[in-house]
Enzyme design. Structure first.
Site, short mmCIF file in Angstrom:
data_model
loop_
_atom_site.label_atom_id
_atom_site.label_comp_id
_atom_site.label_asym_id
_atom_site.label_seq_id
_atom_site.Cartn_x
_atom_site.Cartn_y
_atom_site.Cartn_z
N SER A 180 -1.08 -3.92 14.98
CA SER A 180 -0.02 -4.15 15.97
C SER A 180 -0.62 -4.95 17.11
O SER A 180 -1.22 -6.00 16.88
CB SER A 180 0.55 -2.81 16.44
OG SER A 180 1.60 -3.00 17.35
N HIS B 279 3.15 -5.74 13.15
CA HIS B 279 4.38 -5.42 13.87
C HIS B 279 4.93 -6.73 14.45
O HIS B 279 4.30 -7.33 15.32
CB HIS B 279 4.10 -4.41 14.99
CG HIS B 279 3.90 -3.02 14.48
ND1 HIS B 279 3.68 -1.94 15.31
CD2 HIS B 279 3.90 -2.52 13.23
CE1 HIS B 279 3.55 -0.84 14.59
NE2 HIS B 279 3.67 -1.17 13.32
N ASP C 157 1.56 4.35 13.80
CA ASP C 157 1.99 3.82 12.51
C ASP C 157 0.77 3.63 11.62
O ASP C 157 -0.24 3.09 12.03
CB ASP C 157 2.73 2.49 12.71
CG ASP C 157 3.42 2.03 11.44
OD1 ASP C 157 3.54 2.84 10.51
OD2 ASP C 157 3.86 0.87 11.40
#
Length: 873
Positions: free
Chosen positions: A41, A68, A160
């Site tokens: 991310s 992401h 995540d």
């Protein structure tokens, strides 16, 4: 001419080769190269760039990057990554088959899964909670590639990827996380590391080195060779695990245990099983690590929601019917892992009681072999990603925010009791209304499944329910002690029959040893004399048993003699004809009916039975015998046996009086004894006949019950036949629709072929130079006149026009074409060829039927004569 920019890789799908397209899933799962999924991310681009730079041009793995991305903007990730690596970089497309030595990037506004080595795109849905594209792909990768899956978590915030790494690890794959020193944002790597699902914590360049090492020894390929001929070493691993954990894994699924061992060997950079066994002896922490790997902790809240709906509709109403308000509902969840399943049952019961407006206490017991999983279950704290599994209403009602996640409310936690338990060796719970054992039996061998099912039967109330996983069933005596209530949800109800379970101590041949000992099996010669006292005691016991213990035999449930004690030849003899060890066939005259009656009584009531004064005759005379039959079971095999004792009583036999026939009193006594014997045999015969009658009546009842079950089964088969008939009609209808669609497709293909022919003839007939270019400015089609004017060759089709040497002097051509595609406006310019001819160049946008700009069309008009006339004037 300015240097052309590096082209941006066009999103495309790699067509699967025919040898990759197979209906055999195993051939795709066991690929010859690892599939590495990389999740990142914030700060992840720098980390993945460092990782890619450290990889060679052919690393021997396939890489899938899951960043992401902003769903509302196009991503330049493919173009940026292609500048940092020599690997081909593709934007993933639907149906792309992953290939070795390639990198695939998730497109924006999408989720992605993998099945049979093929990528499948899903439209990103706006749901509650945080979007988790990394977990989504990692979980599908774990299921599809098993031990060939590798998960890598790089820089990023939130959590995540943690659950995805857990899935990869539990399926035999290897997991990595970026260390906190090199990560710009360590939220995601720290979350995965704290959850205990990471095998290696390294900087990106070191992760690349480990990927190269793993590629050289793929787990899926070396598994068979590692264990061939090494059964002794595998047993030693089981012994070491048992010494540390007190759990015997011998009868667990062998394939699962082997995958875990191979995983640990890869992590410890070992290739031989013998070297790994030596490591286990030297390092007790490695035994603990292997034990944690063997225990599979995969669960979620309200897994298979339709099962909980079945419980609400079928099970809970029956459990609550006629229940006193003070009698608690008792539920047992063996293999509860970190508690999600246990809390799901608690929430479901509370909701049901609220709907029915009942106040009944609830007690739910969650047990597991993993102490760490039990500790996490007791705290009841879970990550924010459960918002994707639990409804918003349930989140507000039964959870509250805590420590960056959610915690189960105290009222629900108070209903649940968690404890470490081995269901095979520890005492089970009792008086349960429901046992939920989902996805546990699949990891057990048939031997353990047959052992645990009677334990569940014992633990349930007379009308209790058993819930198993959708892919599981009941082996052994399961169909005899449970009735199937819901076939789809795999819900069973206990039958009111005795539980075929035995509890006893198992005696092992060797005691526990210290895990650090290098040689577990070592016998020195000087230890042999120490065995002498035991041998003397054993021999003394044998002599005493032979002299003082009554003669006896042990028979199995079929009355076959399996052991004998003492001198039994006085009471038993081999029958004439074919040899047999059946007790009733070997019994001497006078013992047959009595033995049969006593055995039937012991078999029926499961208690010892005896009779005295039984008169027996043989060739040497007669005797009065005391008979006793004792039923017993062996804890190890759970088989019923009978111990039959023969004890001769002090009595004057009829043979003694037969030796003095001259005495009238003796003859009278002999007749009286014979009459008494006949009366005794007649009474025994009557009892035996009565037992046969009762047995026949019981058999008739069982046959009647079986007949009713057969009728019920016949009705089910008839119903199934009707469903199949309906399915057949639906298939026929679908087949007709497919035929119609096929005809339409054939017509459409003919139309397309016609259009293609028309277009080809138009281009060949045109005397004007026309060139069609794609969005990447590569040549798609051109007319023969364009080939002459531009100076093309047959090999230039599909190449970038701006990279080809042409007869036209147009340095600004690339910029003009890009401006036309951007502004969607036609542009006209005057250009010249190298031989001095003048042309009017018209650049038009290439529009598709969907009104999408997918390139440009170049058209040249010869204006040399007009230009020459104007110059002459």
């Amino acid at each position: 001419m300015p240097r052309p920019k590096k082209k941006r890789a066009k999103p495309r799908a790699v067509k699967p080769r025919k040898d990759h397209v197979s209906s055999n899933r195993a051939s795709l799962v066991r690929a010859t190269f690892p599939v590495v999924a990389i999740g990142a991310s914030a700060g992840g681009f720098e980390a993945v760039s460092n990782l890619l730079r450290a990889l060679p041009p052919e690393p021997g793995v396939a890489l899938v990057f899951i960043p992401h991305l902003d769903p509302t903007h196009e991503s330049a990730m493919v173009e940026l990554l292609s500048r940092t690596t020599r690997l081909p970089v593709y934007q993933a497309a639907e149906g792309t088959h992953v290939a070795c030595n390639s990198l695939y990037v998730l497109p924006p506004n999408s989720d992605m899964r993998i099945a049979d080595g093929t990528l499948h795109l899903l439209r990103r849905e706006a749901g509650r909670g945080q979007h988790m594209p990394i977990d989504t792909f990692f979980r599908s990768l774990a299921e599809d590639q098993t031990s060939n899956a590798v998960g890598v978590i790089l820089s990023g915030t939130a959590n995540d990827g943690t659950l995805g790494l857990l899935a990869i690890k539990n399926n035999g794959g290897i997991t990595f996380a970026q260390d906190s020193e090199s990560a710009k944002y360590d939220g995601m790597p720290h979350s995965a590391t704290a959850a205990g699902v990471v095998d290696f914590v390294l900087p990106p360049d070191r992760i690349a080195q480990e990927l190269i090492r793993i590629q050289k020894q793929p787990l899926a390929e070396k598994g068979k060779d590692t264990f061939d001929g090494n059964e002794r070493l595998l047993k030693e691993v089981f012994r070491l695990l048992k010494n540390v954990s007190k759990v015997d894994f011998v009868d667990y699924k062998v394939a699962t245990i082997r995958r875990r061992i191979l995983r640990r060997m890869a992590i410890n950079r070992l290739e031989e099983l013998g070297d790994y066994v030596k490591l286990l002896h030297r390092n007790p922490q490695e035994i603990e690590a292997l034990y944690r790997d063997v225990l599979i902790n995969v669960t979620s809240f309200f897994r298979n929601p339709e099962v909980f709906e079945s419980l609400r509709e079928v099970v809970y109403p029956k459990i609550l019917a006629n229940r006193a308000s003070s009698e608690p509902i008792r539920v047992w969840v063996p293999g509860c892992s970190t508690g999600e399943e246990t809390y799901s049952h608690a929430i479901s019961l509370v909701e049901t009681l609220s709907e029915m407006r009942l106040e009944v206490p609830v007690q739910i017991f969650g047990t597991d072999l993993s102490e760490s999983a039990i500790q996490r279950a007791r705290t009841g704290v879970y990550k924010e990603s459960i918002a994707n599994e639990v409804s918003e209403v349930r989140l507000r009602r039964f959870f509250h925010k805590a420590n960056g996640g959610y915690q189960i409310s105290k009222s629900i936690r108070d209903m649940c009791v968690f404890a470490r338990q081995n269901v095979f060796s520890d005492p089970p719970f009792s008086r349960m209304d429901l046992i939920s054992c989902r996805n546990v039996l699949i990891y057990l061998s048939p031997i353990l499944q047959k052992k645990v099912i009677p334990i569940f039967h014992y633990a349930l109330k007379p009308s209790g329910f058993l819930l198993v996983g959708s892919t599981e069933g009941l082996l052994g005596s399961g169909s005899e002690i449970f009735d199937l209530v819901d076939r789809k949800s795999k819900i069973y109800q206990k039958r009111p029959v005795p539980s075929p379970v035995t509890f006893g101590m198992s005696i092992s041949e060797e005691g526990p040893r210290e895990p650090g000992q290098e040689r577990p099996h070592q016998a020195a010669k000087d230890e042999l004399p120490a065995k002498t006292p035991a041998d003397v005691q054993r021999e003394a016991d044998r002599l005493l048993l032979t002299k003082y213990v009554p003669s006896a035999v042990v028979v199995n449930d079929d009355l076959e003699i399996v052991q004998s004690r003492g001198r039994t030849n006085r009471y038993l003899e081999l029958p004439t004809g074919r040899a047999s060890l059946n007790l009733l066939k070997m019994a001497r005259s006078g013992l047959l009916y009595e033995l049969r009656a006593l055995i039937e009584h012991a078999r029926k009531h499961a208690v010892p039975a005896s009779r005295e004064g039984v008169v027996m005759e043989d060739a040497n005379g007669g005797a009065t015998v005391r008979l006793e039959v004792i039923p017993f079971r062996t804890p190890a095999r759970n088989q019923r046996h009978f111990l039959v004792l023969f004890e001769e009583m002090e009595h004057v036999t009829p043979a003694t009086h037969a030796k003095t026939p001259q005495r009238a009193r003796g003859a009278s006594d002999s007749k009286d004894v014979q009459i008494a014997q006949l009366k005794q045999e007649l009474a025994s015969t009557k009892e035996y006949l009565q037992s046969i009658i009762e047995s026949q009546e019981a058999t008739n009842e069982e046959l009647q019950s079986a007949n009713e079950e057969i009728q019920s089964g016949n009705e089910e088969l008839q119903s199934t036949n009707e469903e199949l008939q309906t399915s057949k009609e639906e298939l026929e209808s679908a087949n007709e629709e497919l035929n119609t669609v096929n005809e339409e497709i054939q017509n459409r293909n003919q139309q397309l072929a016609q259009l293609s022919n028309d277009l080809l003839n138009v281009l060949n007939s045109a005397t004007i130079p026309i060139i069609m270019l794609g969005e990447d400015l590569h040549i798609r089609r051109y007319t023969p006149e364009a080939e002459r004017v531009f100076g093309f060759s047959d090999n230039d089709m599909g190449k970038a026009l701006t990279h080809l040497p042409t007869n036209l002097q147009i340095p600004q051509l690339e910029r003009w074409m890009l401006d036309v595609m951007r502004d969607i406006q036609m542009r006209t310019e005057q250009v010249q060829t190298r031989d001095g001819k003048s042309y009017k160049l018209r650049i038009s946008p290439y529009r598709t039927l969907e009104n999408k700009i997918d390139g440009v069309v170049l058209t040249l008009f010869d204006i040399s004569d007009v230009v020459g006339m104007s110059k002459g004037n």
